[in-house]
Design an enzyme around this catalytic site. Sequence first.
Site, PDB file in Angstrom:
ATOM      1  CE  LYS A 162      -3.960   4.130  -1.727  1.00 44.04           C
ATOM      2  NZ  LYS A 162      -5.091   4.523  -2.586  1.00 44.04           N
ATOM      3  CE1 TYR A 189      -4.212   1.752   0.807  1.00 46.96           C
ATOM      4  CE2 TYR A 189      -2.844   3.028   2.288  1.00 46.96           C
ATOM      5  CZ  TYR A 189      -4.037   2.845   1.613  1.00 46.96           C
ATOM      6  OH  TYR A 189      -5.052   3.771   1.748  1.00 46.96           O
TER       7      TYR A 189
HETATM    8  N1  LIG Z   1     -10.547   5.312   4.734  1.00 49.22           N
HETATM    9  C1  LIG Z   1      -9.310   5.740   4.992  1.00 49.22           C
HETATM   10  O1  LIG Z   1      -8.934   5.930   6.150  1.00 49.22           O
HETATM   11  C2  LIG Z   1      -8.383   6.026   3.842  1.00 49.22           C
HETATM   12  C3  LIG Z   1      -7.184   6.701   4.142  1.00 49.22           C
HETATM   13  C4  LIG Z   1      -6.316   6.966   3.117  1.00 49.22           C
HETATM   14  C5  LIG Z   1      -6.638   6.607   1.816  1.00 49.22           C
HETATM   15  N2  LIG Z   1      -7.795   5.953   1.558  1.00 49.22           N
HETATM   16  C6  LIG Z   1      -8.062   5.589   0.166  1.00 49.22           C
HETATM   17  O2  LIG Z   1      -9.354   6.002  -0.205  1.00 49.22           O
HETATM   18  C7  LIG Z   1      -9.847   5.131  -1.234  1.00 49.22           C
HETATM   19  C8  LIG Z   1     -11.238   4.659  -0.852  1.00 49.22           C
HETATM   20  O3  LIG Z   1     -11.128   3.926   0.344  1.00 49.22           O
HETATM   21  P1  LIG Z   1     -12.330   3.697   1.374  1.00 49.22           P
HETATM   22  O4  LIG Z   1     -11.792   3.993   2.705  1.00 49.22           O
HETATM   23  O5  LIG Z   1     -13.548   4.383   0.914  1.00 49.22           O
HETATM   24  O6  LIG Z   1     -12.447   2.112   1.268  1.00 49.22           O
HETATM   25  P2  LIG Z   1     -13.666   1.111   1.030  1.00 49.22           P
HETATM   26  O7  LIG Z   1     -13.092  -0.212   1.298  1.00 49.22           O
HETATM   27  O8  LIG Z   1     -14.872   1.562   1.789  1.00 49.22           O
HETATM   28  O9  LIG Z   1     -13.988   1.278  -0.519  1.00 49.22           O
HETATM   29  C9  LIG Z   1     -13.139   0.797  -1.518  1.00 49.22           C
HETATM   30  C10 LIG Z   1     -13.964   0.410  -2.712  1.00 49.22           C
HETATM   31  O10 LIG Z   1     -13.071  -0.040  -3.749  1.00 49.22           O
HETATM   32  C11 LIG Z   1     -13.617  -1.204  -4.329  1.00 49.22           C
HETATM   33  N3  LIG Z   1     -12.543  -2.007  -4.923  1.00 49.22           N
HETATM   34  C12 LIG Z   1     -11.595  -2.724  -4.282  1.00 49.22           C
HETATM   35  N4  LIG Z   1     -10.825  -3.358  -5.175  1.00 49.22           N
HETATM   36  C13 LIG Z   1     -11.281  -3.015  -6.411  1.00 49.22           C
HETATM   37  C14 LIG Z   1     -10.886  -3.351  -7.725  1.00 49.22           C
HETATM   38  N5  LIG Z   1      -9.873  -4.189  -7.962  1.00 49.22           N
HETATM   39  N6  LIG Z   1     -11.589  -2.833  -8.759  1.00 49.22           N
HETATM   40  C15 LIG Z   1     -12.638  -2.008  -8.513  1.00 49.22           C
HETATM   41  N7  LIG Z   1     -13.061  -1.660  -7.297  1.00 49.22           N
HETATM   42  C16 LIG Z   1     -12.380  -2.170  -6.243  1.00 49.22           C
HETATM   43  C17 LIG Z   1     -14.315  -1.921  -3.191  1.00 49.22           C
HETATM   44  O11 LIG Z   1     -15.292  -2.847  -3.689  1.00 49.22           O
HETATM   45  C18 LIG Z   1     -14.937  -0.756  -2.440  1.00 49.22           C
HETATM   46  O12 LIG Z   1     -16.223  -0.437  -2.923  1.00 49.22           O
HETATM   47  C19 LIG Z   1      -8.826   4.014  -1.366  1.00 49.22           C
HETATM   48  O13 LIG Z   1      -7.964   4.283  -2.461  1.00 49.22           O
HETATM   49  C20 LIG Z   1      -8.051   4.103  -0.075  1.00 49.22           C
HETATM   50  O14 LIG Z   1      -6.745   3.597  -0.201  1.00 49.22           O
HETATM   51  C21 LIG Z   1      -8.696   5.646   2.542  1.00 49.22           C
END
Ligand SMILES: NC(=O)c1ccc[n+]([C@@H]2O[C@H](COP(=O)([O-])OP(=O)(O)OC[C@H]3O[C@@H](n4cnc5c(N)ncnc54)[C@H](O)[C@@H]3O)[C@@H](O)[C@H]2O)c1
Length: 259
Positions: free
Chosen positions: A159, A155
């Site tokens: 990232k 990750y």
């Molecule tokens: N939530 C946090 O604390 C946080 C912090 C930093 C970055 N992020 C980033 O934000 C983004 C969204 O994360 P989130 O927290 O909403 O997570 P989440 O798990 O709620 O949502 C992620 C979504 O991506 C989809 N997904 C996963 N693999 C996939 C693939 N191969 N093809 C298509 N869709 C796919 C999943 O089905 C899900 O709907 C991500 O890139 C994550 O790395 C989140």
Amino acid sequence: MSKRFSGKVVVVTGAASGIGLCTARMFAGEGAITVLADLNLPDAEKAAAAIVGEGGEAIAFRCDIADETEVQRVAQDVVSRFGRIDVLVNNAGISITAVAERYDRFAQSVAVNLCGAFYWSRAAGLGSMIANGEGAIVNVASIAGLAAIPGDIGYVSAKHGIVGLTKALAVEWAKYGIRVNCVAPGITKSDMAQAAIDAEPVFMAERIGRVPLGRMGDAEDQARAILFLASDEAGYVSGVTLPVDGGQMALHSGMPQKR
Ligand SMILES: NC(=O)c1ccc[n+]([C@@H]2O[C@H](COP(=O)([O-])OP(=O)(O)OC[C@H]3O[C@@H](n4cnc5c(N)ncnc54)[C@H](O)[C@@H]3O)[C@@H](O)[C@H]2O)c1
């Protein structure tokens, strides 16, 4: 609310839940035709139906962003239905928790967290944005793309790659009128964050306690920043990564907080 995206075709990957769902809903609320692309089709369809129920325009597609052929097919389908892609939000991501010594799914992490954003950017660029001479791409990295967090080396690596991809594409595609930017969320309420909290509650409570603004982010915090970067208001902004993290990246990592 102003309608900054009336009639614009906006693709959001990973839009079935969390930050992506909130972002798709916010775009639809501002007039966009919103395409929810997710591996999880049933949840993406439910989300699209909810957006339509709120008076927005939305459609769901099953798409594994790590599969370039599938990405190209979905992008072509979007362009043949709606005529163009104006905005792409590369949001889908996964977290794989393991120490480096036992990290066996590095390639999978990079495939989803980094390659998928490149595949979608190229498909949207070649399929629509380059010919149209305009477009906005917003990538979703993480503060793990700006500094290391322990326990997910794939990750962190991917990232950091997204931050580089943002700069590289911003520079290469400026001549086509395409802006490429990135948000770097700090810990934000979502299924992904909840899984991390459930797995390591004490560690995560300490982490959240160190956020200078004193709280976790909401998906709305991320979505608002994504919409800004995608909008004409950011017309002279390209190649940047904006931390949306309650001040976490501004705090020296060696400093305990003084409250
Ligand atoms: N939530 C946090 O604390 C946080 C912090 C930093 C970055 N992020 C980033 O934000 C983004 C969204 O994360 P989130 O927290 O909403 O997570 P989440 O798990 O709620 O949502 C992620 C979504 O991506 C989809 N997904 C996963 N693999 C996939 C693939 N191969 N093809 C298509 N869709 C796919 C999943 O089905 C899900 O709907 C991500 O890139 C994550 O790395 C989140």
